[in-house]
Design an enzyme around this catalytic site. Structure first.
Site, PDB file in Angstrom:
ATOM      1  N   TRP B 321       0.807  -1.364   0.003  1.00  0.00           N
ATOM      2  CA  TRP B 321      -0.047  -0.093  -0.095  1.00  0.00           C
ATOM      3  C   TRP B 321       0.991   1.206  -0.099  1.00  0.00           C
ATOM      4  O   TRP B 321       0.474   2.126  -0.564  1.00  0.00           O
ATOM      5  CB  TRP B 321      -0.774  -0.264   0.983  1.00  0.00           C
ATOM      6  CG  TRP B 321      -1.757   1.204   1.500  1.00  0.00           C
ATOM      7  CD1 TRP B 321      -3.107   1.432   0.676  1.00  0.00           C
ATOM      8  CD2 TRP B 321      -1.256   2.506   2.091  1.00  0.00           C
ATOM      9  NE1 TRP B 321      -3.478   2.806   1.240  1.00  0.00           N
ATOM     10  CE2 TRP B 321      -2.246   3.287   1.880  1.00  0.00           C
ATOM     11  CE3 TRP B 321      -0.064   2.810   2.927  1.00  0.00           C
ATOM     12  CZ2 TRP B 321      -2.499   4.709   2.513  1.00  0.00           C
ATOM     13  CZ3 TRP B 321      -0.186   4.177   3.330  1.00  0.00           C
ATOM     14  CH2 TRP B 321      -1.308   4.967   3.247  1.00  0.00           C
ATOM     15  N   HIS B 322       2.136   1.083   0.723  1.00  0.00           N
ATOM     16  CA  HIS B 322       2.803   2.238   0.695  1.00  0.00           C
ATOM     17  C   HIS B 322       3.419   2.577  -0.383  1.00  0.00           C
ATOM     18  O   HIS B 322       3.610   3.859  -0.644  1.00  0.00           O
ATOM     19  CB  HIS B 322       3.900   1.987   1.945  1.00  0.00           C
ATOM     20  CG  HIS B 322       3.375   2.358   3.168  1.00  0.00           C
ATOM     21  ND1 HIS B 322       2.638   1.267   4.159  1.00  0.00           N
ATOM     22  CD2 HIS B 322       3.409   3.331   4.187  1.00  0.00           C
ATOM     23  CE1 HIS B 322       2.314   1.667   4.987  1.00  0.00           C
ATOM     24  NE2 HIS B 322       2.607   2.924   5.157  1.00  0.00           N
ATOM     25  N   GLY B 323       3.695   1.738  -1.251  1.00  0.00           N
ATOM     26  CA  GLY B 323       4.464   2.114  -2.583  1.00  0.00           C
ATOM     27  C   GLY B 323       4.740   1.050  -3.261  1.00  0.00           C
ATOM     28  O   GLY B 323       5.022  -0.267  -2.904  1.00  0.00           O
ATOM     29  N   PHE B 494       2.321   8.695  -1.167  1.00  0.00           N
ATOM     30  CA  PHE B 494       1.415   7.297  -1.234  1.00  0.00           C
ATOM     31  C   PHE B 494      -0.106   7.727  -1.333  1.00  0.00           C
ATOM     32  O   PHE B 494      -0.704   6.833  -1.355  1.00  0.00           O
ATOM     33  CB  PHE B 494       1.362   6.615   0.446  1.00  0.00           C
ATOM     34  CG  PHE B 494       2.946   6.503   0.936  1.00  0.00           C
ATOM     35  CD1 PHE B 494       4.081   6.136  -0.021  1.00  0.00           C
ATOM     36  CD2 PHE B 494       3.170   6.741   2.292  1.00  0.00           C
ATOM     37  CE1 PHE B 494       5.168   5.855   0.603  1.00  0.00           C
ATOM     38  CE2 PHE B 494       4.620   6.561   2.700  1.00  0.00           C
ATOM     39  CZ  PHE B 494       5.675   6.261   1.534  1.00  0.00           C
TER      40      PHE B 494
END
Lengths: 332, 494
Positions: B321-323, B494
Site C-alpha cells: 500500500w505504501h509504494g 502514497f
C-alpha cells in the site's frame, strides 16, 4: 456570538503579541552567496558587474585554463575591477531583480554586462520550477528593509517555492509555430527506446522552437532591467551568447535559422527602442568552439558552453564593446 | 495545497469563517467547494480521477443496497475492481511493468508493454481506501448507502484528511456532515492548538532531522556504521513527526470546523511489542487492514499456520500500500515476520520473565521491551527509507563498520552537520520522547476520561499567562526554527 467575539479579540491579541516578539527576535534567512558577494565587491568599488550563467564558465576537463569569461575579461582589462555574479542557471528575471537591488542600494558601477542565453527563453528554463530563483528575487527585493524581520516565517511557510509545479512544467505543450511537437517531458526525457539522434533532436526542438514576442516573461524582464539600469544611470551591455548554430541547424533545418533571425531581431529592436545596443555573438562561432555538454541531464546535447578559445573570443568582444581600451587606456 | 504553506494559512481561516457564517444547509457545499480548491491547488486535472471514483462508488453502493443475492456481490466486485484498477494503473503499473520486463529478459521473451511516465495523484491510496471502506460497509449492511451525492463526495474529499488521512470510516465521518456545528470556543481553540503542535512536529523536528537523514541516505557509499545508525534513528523520528504532524494538523483543522477525526498515532515509540506498535502507528490504516483484510481471511480463528499466513499477507499488503517498490514489500514482510515470531515466542518470553524474576509489566521489563521494539522498528525503517534493496543491503552490511573511529565530541561531523546542530537535533528528540513519556503516564493514570480530555484538563490547570507564553513562544518557534526547504510530507507520495 459572545464566544465568537471573545475568540476574535483573543486572536487579535495573540497576533499582535507574535508580531511584537517577531520584530524583537527575528529569525535569520541565509542570504544567497551571490548577493553577499555583490555587496562586498561593490563596497570595494567594482567598476563592472558581470552577470552570467553556465555559458560563461568552463565545462570540460579538456580546458587547460578553466578561467570563466569574467576572469578572462578581468585579465584583458586588469585596471577595471569586475564583480562576477554568476550562477549556472541565472536568467533575465533574476538579473532584473539584481537591477532593482543595484538601484535601491545606490551602487554605481560603470557597466553592467548581461549575457542573453537564447535557451533561457525556452520552457526548459522559463517554466522549470528548479530555475525560478524565487529566494534570490525576494531577498533582493527586501534585503536591508524591515520586511527582513518577517522573512523567516514567510520562508518557513514556502514563500520561496516557485509558483509553477513540476507537473505543470512536465506537461507543458511545446509548439514550433502552430505545429505541436509534444510535451516537455516527452522532449526532455524521452523513453529509452528513442535513438540518441532523436534524443538530441527532441532536446533541440525544446530549446529552440519558441518564437519570441513582447509579452514573453523574460522579454518583459529584459525591458524592466534596461529601464532600471537607465534610471540608476548605469550603462548596460547586453550580448547574445554564442550558440552552436551550425549543429542546431543540422538537426532543426532552415526553419530554425528563420526563427532565430526573427527572435534576435525582436531583441535588437526592443533594446534599440531603449537606446541600448546589443552585441549579437550568437552566430559567431563554429562547432569546434563548443563543448557538447557533460552536464548530467544534458549529456550529449549541443549547448552554448564554450571551450577556452570560445570564452576568450567572447571576453575579447566584450572588452572591445565596453571601449575599455580607451577608457582604461589598455591599448587592446 | 499543503498544510505548511502560506496558501493554507490564508485558505483555512477563510474556509472557517465562511463555514460558520453560512446557513447550515449550505455548509456542505462550501466545504465541498473548498475541498475541491484544496485538491486542485496540487494538480488540478487529477480531480477528474477523484470525481470518477466518487461517481462509481456512490452508484455502486446504492445498487448494492437495492440488489439482493448474487447481484450484491457482483456490484461489490465491480466497485472494488474499478477502484483497484485506478490505483493499480497509477501506482503499480510501472513497478509491475519493470519487473515483468526483467523476467521476460531472463526467459528471452518478447515483451513490449509501453512505459507510462505517470505522476501519482496525491493521496490516491488514502481516498481510494476510504471509498473502499464505504462500499464494503454498505455491502456488509453496516451502513446505509448515502443518497446525497454532495455529502458522499464530501466524505471522500473532506480537505483536512483528503491527502494523507486519517483514513476514515463511513460510520464515523458521514453522519457528522448532517450535524449542525456551532462555534464552540473550547473546541475551536483545542483544534488550533493541535494544528500548532502538528506544525511544530513537521517544520521544526521532522524537516530538521530530514537534513541529516537525506544527506546520509542519498550518499550511502560515503558513510559507515555510526552515521548509518544515527541516520536511521533520526529517520524513525522524522517519519513519525512528519506523519503525526500531518495527522494532528488534519485532526485539528477538522476539529475547528466541528468534525471529529480518528486518532492516527499514540506514542508509537513507547510500544512494548510489535503488536503494540501497530496499535499505536498509523492506526487508521492498521485498523483498515485488520477489518477488511485480516479478519475476512479468518484472523486468528483458524489453524496456527493459517493464522501466521494471514498475519504475513496482511503486513505484506500494508507494505505494498505504501509504494510500488520491493523495499516497501520487505518493510511490510519484516513487520509481519516480527509479528509472527513474537506470537510464536510468547511462551519463551514468559519463561524468561519468570526466570529473571521480573514482575509482569514491571518498569525494567517495560523499558527493555520498549528498547527492543524500537530497535526492531528501526531495522525495518532501513528498508522503508532506502531507494532500493541494494541500498538497504549496503546499510545492513556496513552497520558494524567504522565504530572504532567514533568520538562523542564529533558525532555532528560524522553525519556532516556542525556539532551544535547535532546536539539541537538530539534535544528535539529528547523533548519529544519526554513529552510522550509524560503523556503516557498521565493518560494511563486516568484511562476512563480519554486521552485528549486528560491532557486538556492538565493544560487548563496552568495559569493563563503561562499558557499564553507557551502559545506565543510556540508560534514563534514554528516560524523561526522551521527549516527553509521544500521537504514534502513523506506520506504525500502514497
Amino acid at each position: 456570538m459572545t464566544h465568537m467575539k471573545k475568540f476574535f479579540f483573543k486572536s487579535i491579541l495573540l497576533v499582535v503579541l507574535v508580531f511584537i516578539v517577531q520584530s524583537l527576535c527575528p529569525g535569520e534567512v541565509v542570504i544567497p552567496n551571490e548577493i553577499t558577494r555583490l555587496d562586498s565587491l561593490m563596497q570595494y568599488g567594482a567598476d563592472i558587474i558581470y552577470f552570467g550563467d553556465s555559458t560563461t564558465e568552463s565545462f570540460t576537463a579538456e580546458d587547460a585554463n578553466k578561467a570563466s569569461i569574467g576572469a578572462l575579461l578581468q585579465m584583458l582589462i586588469p585596471q577595471a575591477q569586475i564583480a562576477k555574479i554568476t550562477h549556472p542557471s541565472y536568467q533575465m528575471d533574476v538579473y532584473a531583480a539584481y537591477g532593482r537591488y543595484i538601484l535601491r542600494k545606490g551602487y554605481h558601477p560603470k557597466f553592467v554586462i548581461i549575457p542573453i542565453n537564447l535557451r533561457s527563453f525556452s520552457p526548459v528554463w522559463d517554466i522549470n520550477p528548479s530555475y525560478q530563483f524565487d529566494k534570490e528575487k525576494i531577498v533582493l527585493d527586501v534585503k536591508d528593509t524591515f520586511v527582513m524581520r518577517y522573512l523567516k516565517p514567510l520562508a518557513v511557510f514556502k514563500i520561496f517555492e516557485p509558483n509553477c509545479s513540476q507537473f505543470s512544467y512536465q506537461y507543458t505543450r511545446v509548439f514550433e509555430g502552430k505545429k505541436y511537437l509534444g510535451l516537455v517531458k516527452d522532449l526532455f526525457t524521452p523513453p529509452s527506446s528513442v535513438s540518441p539522434e532523436d534524443v538530441t533532436l527532441r532536446y533541440l526542438q525544446l530549446c529552440y522552437s519558441y518564437s519570441l514576442n513582447y509579452q514573453h516573461r523574460k522579454v518583459r524582464s529584459l525591458l524592466q532591467l534596461v529601464r532600471t539600469l537607465k534610471t540608476a544611470g548605469i550603462k548596460p551591455i547586453f550580448y547574445i551568447a554564442p550558440l552552436d548554430y551550425i549543429t542546431v541547424e543540422k538537426y532543426l533545418g532552415s526553419k530554425f535559422r528563420e526563427r532565430h533571425i526573427e527572435n534576435v531581431q525582436l531583441l535588437h529592436s526592443l533594446l534599440a527602442q531603449e537606446g541600448v545596443p546589443l552585441l549579437d555573438l550568437s552566430n559567431s562561432l563554429d562547432p569546434e568552439f563548443f563543448i557538447w555538454s557533460t552536464v548530467s541531464t544534458e549529456k550529449g546535447h549541443p549547448s552554448e558552453h564554450l571551450f577556452l578559445k570560445g570564452r576568450m573570443f567572447v571576453a575579447m568582444s566584450l572588452a572591445k564593446k565596453t571601449s575599455m581600451n580607451t577608457f582604461f587606456n589598455l591599448g587592446l | 495545497m499543503i498544510f505548511n504553506s502560506l496558501s493554507f494559512l490564508i485558505f483555512f481561516p477563510i474556509v472557517t469563517i465562511g463555514y460558520f457564517l453560512l446557513p447550515y444547509h449550505w455548509r456542505w457545499l462550501w466545504l465541498l467547494l473548498s475541498s475541491c480548491m484544496f485538491y486542485m491547488a496540487l494538480i488540478p486535472v487529477y480531480i477528474l480521477i477523484l470525481f470518477l471514483l466518487i461517481v462509481i462508488d456512490y452508484t455502486m453502493a446504492i445498487l448494492i443496497e437495492n440488489a439482493s443475492g448474487r447481484k450484491r456481490k457482483f456490484y461489490l466486485v465491480l466497485s472494488l475492481l474499478a477502484t483497484c484498477i485506478v490505483l493499480f494503473f497509477f501506482k503499480y503499473y510501472a513497478f509491475v511493468n519493470v519487473n515483468l520486463e526483467k523476467v521476460a529478459q531472463l526467459l528471452h521473451w518478447n515483451y513490449a508493454l509501453p512505459v507510462l511516465n505517470l505522476i501519482l495523484p496525491i493521496g490516491l491510496s488514502f481516498h481510494t481506501f476510504q471509498s473502499l471502506s464505504y462500499v464494503i460497509e454498505v455491502y456488509r449492511g453496516k451502513y446505509k448507502a448515502e443518497r446525497h451525492f454532495g455529502i458522499y463526495a464530501l466524505y471522500v474529499m473532506f480537505f483536512p484528511q483528503l491527502v494523507a488521512g486519517p483514513i476514515e470510516r463511513p460510520k464515523n465521518l458521514l453522519p457528522q456532515f448532517f450535524e449542525q456545528h456551532n462555534f464552540d470556543y473550547d473546541r475551536v481553540t483545542g483544534g488550533l492548538k493541535l494544528i500548532l503542535w502538528g506544525l511544530f512536529q513537521k517544520v521544526v523536528i521532522a524537516d530538521r532531522l530530514s537534513l541529516v537523514v537525506n544527506r546520509i541516505y542519498d550518499n550511502l557509499p560515503n558513510y559507515q556504521g555510526p552515521a548509518l545508525v544515527i541516520a536511521t534513528i533520526f529517520f524513525a523520528f522524522q517519519i513519525y513527526c512528519d506523519f503525526a504532524g500531518y495527522s494532528d494538523i488534519a485532526i485539528g483543522s477538522a476539529q475547528v470546523l466541528g468534525f471529529r477525526l480518528m486518532q492516527n498515532f499514540r506514542r508509537p515509540y513507547l510500544a512494548v511489542s510489535i503488536s503494540d506498535f501497530w496499535q499505536r502507528w498509523h492506526i487508521s490504516l492498521s485498523t483498515w487492514f485488520r477489518d477488511y483484510v485480516y479478519i475476512p481471511l479468518g484472523g486468528n480463528r483458524v489453524s496456527k499456520v493459517q493464522w501466521f499466513f494471514n498475519i504475513l499477507i496482511t503486513f505484506v499488503l500494508s507494505g505494498l500500500w505504501h509504494g510500488a517498490n520491493w523495499t516497501f514489500l520487505a518493510w511490510g514482510g519484516l513487520h509481519g515476520a516480527y509479528y509472527v515470531v513474537s506470537q510464536w515466542a510468547q511462551v519463551l518470553r514468559d519463561k524468561i520473565t519468570k526466570v529473571w524474576g521480573w514482575k509482569e509489566h514491571s518498569g525494567i521489563e517495560n523499558f527493555i521491551s520498549v528498547v527492543i521494539t524500537f530497535i526492531l522498528v528501526c531495522f525495518a525503517w532501513v528498508f522503508f527509507r532506502s531507494q532500493n534493496i541494494e541500498n538497504a543491503s549496503y546499510v545492513f552490511s556496513h552497520l558494524f563498520l567504522g565504530w572504532n573511529k567514533l568520538s562523542l565530541v564529533s558525532l555532528g561531523g560524522i553525519v556532516g552537520v556542525p556539532q551544535v546542530e547535532f546536539i539541537y537535533d538530539i534535544c528535539l528528540i529528547v523533548l519529544l520522547m519526554g513529552l510522550h513519556i509524560f503523556q503516557e503516564k498521565m493518560c494511563s493514570s486516568d484511562i476512563s476520561k480519554g486521552e485528549l480530555a486528560v491532557l486538556q484538563s492538565l493544560w487548563a490547570k496552568l495559569p493563563g499567562y503561562v499558557r499564553w507564553i507557551f502559545y506565543v513562544v510556540g508560534i514563534w518557534m514554528v516560524m523561526n526554527w522551521g527549516v527553509v526547504a521544500d521537504i514534502p510530507f513523506i506520506y504525500f507520495q502514497f
